[in-house]
Each structure stands twice: as C-alpha cells, then as structure tokens.
Write a protein that holds these residues in place. Sequence first.
Motif, PDB file in Angstrom:
ATOM      1  N   MET A  11      49.736  49.547   0.678  1.00  0.00           N
ATOM      2  CA  MET A  11      48.666  48.714   1.291  1.00  0.00           C
ATOM      3  C   MET A  11      49.768  47.011   0.717  1.00  0.00           C
ATOM      4  SD  MET A  11      45.249  48.656   0.429  1.00  0.00           S
ATOM      5  CE  MET A  11      44.603  47.916   1.976  1.00  0.00           C
ATOM      6  N   PHE A  12      49.506  46.665   2.549  1.00  0.00           N
ATOM      7  CA  PHE A  12      50.328  45.179   2.051  1.00  0.00           C
ATOM      8  C   PHE A  12      49.481  43.841   1.874  1.00  0.00           C
ATOM      9  CE2 PHE A  12      54.608  45.897   1.769  1.00  0.00           C
ATOM     10  CZ  PHE A  12      54.612  46.975   3.010  1.00  0.00           C
ATOM     11  N   THR A  20      40.636  46.007  -0.154  1.00  0.00           N
ATOM     12  CA  THR A  20      39.673  46.977  -0.330  1.00  0.00           C
ATOM     13  C   THR A  20      40.530  48.446  -1.286  1.00  0.00           C
ATOM     14  OG1 THR A  20      37.866  45.781   0.135  1.00  0.00           O
ATOM     15  CG2 THR A  20      37.412  48.486  -0.391  1.00  0.00           C
ATOM     16  N   LEU A  21      41.117  49.369  -1.666  1.00  0.00           N
ATOM     17  CA  LEU A  21      41.253  50.679  -1.834  1.00  0.00           C
ATOM     18  C   LEU A  21      40.335  51.519  -2.573  1.00  0.00           C
ATOM     19  CD1 LEU A  21      43.564  49.885  -4.521  1.00  0.00           C
ATOM     20  CD2 LEU A  21      43.667  48.847  -2.653  1.00  0.00           C
ATOM     21  N   SER A  82      44.456  37.733  -4.508  1.00  0.00           N
ATOM     22  CA  SER A  82      45.045  38.980  -4.823  1.00  0.00           C
ATOM     23  C   SER A  82      46.353  38.131  -5.329  1.00  0.00           C
ATOM     24  CB  SER A  82      45.683  39.992  -4.027  1.00  0.00           C
ATOM     25  OG  SER A  82      44.712  40.542  -3.410  1.00  0.00           O
ATOM     26  N   GLN A  83      46.429  38.090  -6.562  1.00  0.00           N
ATOM     27  CA  GLN A  83      47.896  37.186  -7.019  1.00  0.00           C
ATOM     28  C   GLN A  83      49.250  38.551  -7.351  1.00  0.00           C
ATOM     29  OE1 GLN A  83      46.699  37.078 -10.818  1.00  0.00           O
ATOM     30  NE2 GLN A  83      45.205  35.620 -10.665  1.00  0.00           N
ATOM     31  N   THR A 110      50.017  52.405  -3.573  1.00  0.00           N
ATOM     32  CA  THR A 110      51.111  51.190  -4.173  1.00  0.00           C
ATOM     33  C   THR A 110      50.218  49.881  -2.738  1.00  0.00           C
ATOM     34  OG1 THR A 110      52.595  53.068  -4.111  1.00  0.00           O
ATOM     35  CG2 THR A 110      53.228  50.311  -3.881  1.00  0.00           C
ATOM     36  N   VAL A 111      50.552  49.030  -3.819  1.00  0.00           N
ATOM     37  CA  VAL A 111      49.703  47.643  -2.996  1.00  0.00           C
ATOM     38  C   VAL A 111      50.310  47.040  -4.038  1.00  0.00           C
ATOM     39  CG1 VAL A 111      48.191  45.899  -3.753  1.00  0.00           C
ATOM     40  CG2 VAL A 111      47.040  47.836  -3.786  1.00  0.00           C
ATOM     41  N   THR A 112      51.405  46.304  -2.195  1.00  0.00           N
ATOM     42  CA  THR A 112      52.229  44.994  -2.855  1.00  0.00           C
ATOM     43  C   THR A 112      51.545  43.726  -2.056  1.00  0.00           C
ATOM     44  OG1 THR A 112      53.849  46.463  -2.082  1.00  0.00           O
ATOM     45  CG2 THR A 112      54.083  44.044  -1.518  1.00  0.00           C
ATOM     46  N   VAL A 113      51.451  42.848  -3.057  1.00  0.00           N
ATOM     47  CA  VAL A 113      51.246  41.173  -3.368  1.00  0.00           C
ATOM     48  C   VAL A 113      52.589  40.623  -2.575  1.00  0.00           C
ATOM     49  CG1 VAL A 113      49.463  39.525  -3.644  1.00  0.00           C
ATOM     50  CG2 VAL A 113      49.413  42.205  -4.407  1.00  0.00           C
ATOM     51  N   ARG A 114      52.002  40.117  -0.485  1.00  0.00           N
ATOM     52  CA  ARG A 114      53.123  38.767  -0.338  1.00  0.00           C
ATOM     53  C   ARG A 114      52.916  37.366  -1.286  1.00  0.00           C
ATOM     54  NH1 ARG A 114      53.416  41.943   5.699  1.00  0.00           N
ATOM     55  NH2 ARG A 114      55.042  43.360   4.640  1.00  0.00           N
TER      56      ARG A 114
END
Lengths: 115, 115
Positions: A11-12, A20-21, A82-83, A110-114
């Motif tokens: 997820m992005f 939310t996961l 999110s950070q 997998t979470v990617t924070v932009r």
Amino acid sequence: AQKITQTQPGMFVQEKEAVTLDCTYDTSDQSYGLFWYKQPSSGEMIFLIYQGSYDEQNATEGRYSLNFQKARKSANLVISASQLGDSAMYFCAMREGHGDYKLSFGAGTTVTVRA
Amino acid sequence: EAQVTQNPRYLITVTGKKLTVTCSQNMNHEYMSWYRQDPGLGLRQIYYSMNVEVTDKGDVPEGYKVSRKEKRNFPLILESPSPNQTSLYFCASSFSARQAGNTIYFGEGSWLTVV
C-alpha cells in the motif's frame, strides 16, 4: 486453512494521512489474542498493539488503533497521521488459547509512506 | 534490559555444512520458539519448547533440530543445510500462555543464506 489473511500485499499512503491494514482470522477458540507487528527494512519485529478476544474495547496505542470486529473475525490496524518512518512491512498475528501457544502470522502488508 | 539474543545475525554458508544459530533470553521465560520468515508466507513456526527438556515440532520442522538443556538457551541446529533453508530466522520467548498476554519477545533475527 490459513489462520490469518492479509489481502493487501502493498500500500501507498500520503504523509499525514491515515491508513487501514486489513486482517481477518480463523479460529474456533473462544480465547485468543491478536497482534500487530512492524518490521522495518532492518528486519527486527516491533510489537505495535494487542487485542484480547475478551477485551470489550478496541485497543489503542498512540497513533495505532485496532478495529476489532469479533463477529466478522476482523482485526484491522489503523495508523493515523502517517509518518515517513512508518514505511515498513506489517504483520498481523494470532495466538490461540490452546496447544503450543504459537503465533500464526499473515503474509504481511508493505506500507510505503510518500512525502 | 530484557532481551532475546540471537547469533549469528548474518551468515552465508555452503550446502551440507552443519551450523547452529544460538538463542538466549534473560527473562526466565518458560516458552521459547523458532520461526522462519519467507516472502509471501509471513513467519512460520519451526520448533518450540514449553520448558527445559520439553521440545516439539512446529509447522515446518524438516531439516532442523533444537535442544533445551537450560532454560535460557534454545539453539537451532541445521545438520545439513540446503538452499531452501535460506531465510530470516527469529527466536521468540514468553512466559507460559496464561501469563504471557501480549508479552512476547523476539530476537533481532538471523539472516541465513545457504549456497
């Protein structure tokens, strides 16, 4: 049969937004515990939050909250605000109340924070 | 400081060369276990131990051995490693399930590559 299902491989999310996961579980036990762990790229497992099956209120720990819907066998993790440091793999896990007390893990998200 | 210590953290070895991954905890925990982590599969339990001299197979025990001669130590032995044992390994410990609640401690992980 899979005991823990995480349907989102990746997820992005935009910085400062909530994410939310999803996590669904399968057990016939009445007593069980649900966990969320964070795994950064360095590999260690970091405990985030825990929900017992008999807990009446949803668990919260800082920016993490667990949306526990027992009838639907769902234990979604919500990360608020999110950070960039939240970019990591997240695992949902369950410990059932019988037998060897092992943790059964989902495949992870997998979470990617932009920025 | 409460901790689970694994060694080595990183290892590249050759097929068939016996190796041992050590795990030690300083919390007087009864319960210890080993997991392996593989992409798309999450963590899966290899072996566990409910107390000294009490060990049993988890979900993926083939190719591994363990021993629990002392309460604090739970080594994982690969008698004849093969490339399909290339993985990230975690040792975990806790008190018995009745006491544990959410208190499960993980080691930092051991990255093992078998060539």
